[in-house]
Scaffold this active site. Structure first.
Site, PDB file in Angstrom:
ATOM      1  N   VAL A  62      26.708 101.177 -13.217  1.00 23.44           N
ATOM      2  CA  VAL A  62      27.768 100.331 -12.640  1.00 23.44           C
ATOM      3  C   VAL A  62      27.474  99.925 -11.205  1.00 23.44           C
ATOM      4  CG1 VAL A  62      30.239 100.261 -11.955  1.00 23.44           C
ATOM      5  CG2 VAL A  62      29.678 101.486 -14.003  1.00 23.44           C
ATOM      6  N   THR A  64      27.050  95.943 -10.797  1.00 23.35           N
ATOM      7  CA  THR A  64      27.565  94.390 -10.824  1.00 23.35           C
ATOM      8  C   THR A  64      28.988  94.319 -11.501  1.00 23.35           C
ATOM      9  OG1 THR A  64      26.037  93.782 -12.545  1.00 23.35           O
ATOM     10  CG2 THR A  64      25.215  93.701 -10.230  1.00 23.35           C
ATOM     11  N   ILE A 124      23.828  96.522 -19.406  1.00 23.56           N
ATOM     12  CA  ILE A 124      24.855  95.855 -19.401  1.00 23.56           C
ATOM     13  C   ILE A 124      25.517  94.823 -18.369  1.00 23.56           C
ATOM     14  CG2 ILE A 124      27.607  96.916 -19.388  1.00 23.56           C
ATOM     15  CD1 ILE A 124      25.852  97.777 -21.800  1.00 23.56           C
ATOM     16  N   LYS A 135      29.008  80.625 -19.065  1.00 18.74           N
ATOM     17  CA  LYS A 135      30.050  79.924 -19.470  1.00 18.74           C
ATOM     18  C   LYS A 135      30.636  79.186 -18.465  1.00 18.74           C
ATOM     19  CE  LYS A 135      34.952  81.109 -20.252  1.00 18.74           C
ATOM     20  NZ  LYS A 135      36.027  82.070 -20.742  1.00 18.74           N
ATOM     21  N   HIS A 273      -3.067  78.608 -52.734  1.00 17.82           N
ATOM     22  CA  HIS A 273      -1.545  78.293 -53.088  1.00 17.82           C
ATOM     23  C   HIS A 273      -0.889  79.498 -53.387  1.00 17.82           C
ATOM     24  CE1 HIS A 273      -3.048  74.306 -52.966  1.00 17.82           C
ATOM     25  NE2 HIS A 273      -3.972  74.344 -53.789  1.00 17.82           N
ATOM     26  N   GLY A 303     -12.100  75.964 -50.317  1.00 16.97           N
ATOM     27  CA  GLY A 303     -10.642  75.432 -49.319  1.00 16.97           C
ATOM     28  C   GLY A 303      -9.871  76.511 -49.438  1.00 16.97           C
TER      29      GLY A 303
END
Length: 515
Positions: A62, A64, A124, A135, A273, A303
């Site tokens: 913890v 911020t 977190i 936002k 293919h 090919g």
């Protein structure tokens, strides 16, 4: 003065970015190791404690998560009530957030990480700040990628009123970043909890490259790799030479490396293919395996894509040089082999870590309109101990070896699938027909046209015979033994037909559809 909050685990370029922000009138706020890095570089920086008035606690879990941080990010600058609230509470706006997250993916990629160590790398505060800033992109720059540092500085120099569109793109990128991060965490915890098909499933993908087009030239396309991609995948292969892979190249190469992954002994797979056109194996010699794969179908390999599960040497490269191949994939190429093959401008040469084959993805995904199908890959290892001989004639030891080989190959052929093989090479392959007898006729005709026919001459089928026509046609054309799942209500008809012609039939009890 505007404020920028910087907290990064990857500190590449962060000092230069911070200096650039200061030149544009920003003050810098930072946390933990980032604060120390900036301070040691002579940058005037404020520690987050001084902003929040609260110390970092719980070993940094913890720091911020505080109203002074998130109010400073989320306040609408055009909303007088919001701004009055900030002023009343003594909260400054935060106008730029630069965050990259704890290295959770890098931690769990080590393989032997303990759960508590992985948990500590779940960020977190970082995602919370990114979401708040994103936002409010109308007023806040949010930066998650060091490659954006220079463009952000350039945009800041412009009139801020014109930068909403740019900040919106940064916000979208930030949400993609946190979505990928959460997807990796949820996937990890889901996997170690043993939940096979959860109620929701997030597949984090990272952009790898743009493609010139998709299956056809009018379709746009790009190549993404799984964020937790395994080493044994086309996304992880290293290209040494040649032009960029196309959409169809990638799909074909993916199919080819899945086939060769079933073989431990020297093996060469040629593919066109999405279906193998030639598979050769040898107990000891990769050159011998190459000769068999090539001889299996000297026309269709033209090919095509070739995968070799041993080093490509000068002798193999010399023969490859004489035909047109799109891609060659191997664990390595000798120096002389590279010199020979690189003389062809367009051939793609790729290396892949074959030692990681057992660690390849457990599940495969197929998009459908409006959704996706998810299933376990068909990686089952068939064994004669699990089979049943249902005919009067017993297969010889050599026929058993050939039947097992036919069975290994047939599960990688598009259904309805029929393989005709010897003990160590394919002679004919019938794929994708709307009825099984059609595939049987194609495979047997190819085998009969092949000058390399040897005995025993056996047939494999990916699913049961719905009637006895395939068995009769096979018997009339020299097939000595057949392997198939069984399970049809008309199984006895096929068994009786095999007995009539004196050929051995083995049922596996397991089908290998590949749609």
């Amino acid at each position: 003065m505007k404020n920028a909050l910087i907290s990064v685990s990857d500190k590449t370029g962060i000092v230069e970015f911070a200096k650039g922000l200061i030149e544009e009138g920003y003050s810098i706020i930072s946390t933990g190791g980032t604060y120390k890095k900036l301070q040691e570089s002579g940058i005037d920086v404020t520690e987050i404690d001084e902003v929040t008035g609260f110390p970092e606690i719980l070993d940094g879990r913890v720091k911020t998560l505080h109203p002074k941080v998130h109010a400073g990010l989320l306040a609408k600058r055009s909303n007088k009530e919001h701004m009055d609230t900030l002023k009343k509470l003594g909260i400054n706006t935060i106008d730029l957030v630069c965050v990259n997250l704890y290295p959770f993916k890098e931690t769990i990629s080590k393989g032997d990480v303990e759960l508590p160590d992985a948990i500590e790398q779940i960020d977190i505060g970082g995602p919370s700040m990114l979401r708040s800033a994103s936002k409010n992109f109308a007023s806040v720059y949010v930066v998650v990628d060091k490659d954006d540092y220079s463009s952000v500085l350039e945009e800041i120099k412009k009139d801020d009123d014109t930068q909403v569109e740019f900040r919106q793109k940064l916000a979208a990128k930030a949400f993609r970043h946190t979505a990928e991060y959460d997807g990796i965490i949820s996937g990890y915890l889901t996997d170690i909890s043993g939940i096979e098909f959860p109620e929701t499933k997030t597949i984090p993908l990272e952009f790898k490259q743009s493609l010139r087009y998709g299956e056809n030239s009018h379709q746009a396309a790009a190549f993404y790799k799984n964020s937790m991609s395994t080493d044994y995948s086309i996304a992880s292969a290293k290209q040494l030479h040649g032009k960029e892979l196309s959409y169809n190249n990638i799909r074909d190469a993916d199919a080819a490396i899945k086939i060769v992954s079933d073989f431990d002994t020297p093996c060469v797979v040629a593919l066109k293919h999405m279906n193998p056109c030639g598979v050769g194996v040898d107990d000891h010699d990769i050159y011998a395996a190459w000769q068999k794969a090539y001889a299996a179908d000297t026309m269709s390999i033209f090919g095509g894509i070739v995968v070799v599960n041993r080093e490509v040497d000068e002798k193999i490269a010399t023969e490859m040089h004489n035909i047109f191949l799109e891609i060659v994939i191997a664990p390595s190429f000798s120096a002389k082999a590279l010199e020979i093959l690189e003389s062809k401008k367009n051939i793609r040469l790729m290396t892949l870590d074959f030692s990681k084959v057992k660690e390849s993805d457990k599940y495969e995904f197929l998009s459908v309109l409006g959704g996706a199908l998810v299933q376990e890959r068909d990686t089952v290892v068939d064994s004669f101990d699990d089979f049943e001989v249902v005919t009067e004639k017993q297969p010889t030891d050599e026929e058993k070896k050939a039947l097992l080989f036919a069975q290994k190959v047939v599960k990688h052929v598009k259904s309805n699938a029929i393989t005709v093989t010897t003990t160590d090479m394919t002679l004919g392959i019938g794929a994708g027909q709307m009825n099984r007898i059609g595939s049987a006729k194609i495979a047997i005709q190819e085998a009969e046209d092949n000058d390399n026919v040897k005995t025993p001459f056996v047939m494999g089928s990916d699913a049961f015979f719905p009637m006895d026509d395939c068995v009769e046609f096979a018997a009339e054309h020299g097939i000595t033994a057949i392997i198939q799942p069984g399970g049809s209500i008309h199984d006895q008809d096929s068994i009786d037909m095999a007995n009539k012609y004196g050929i051995a039939m083995v049922t596996t009890g397991r089908r290998h559809f590949k749609h």
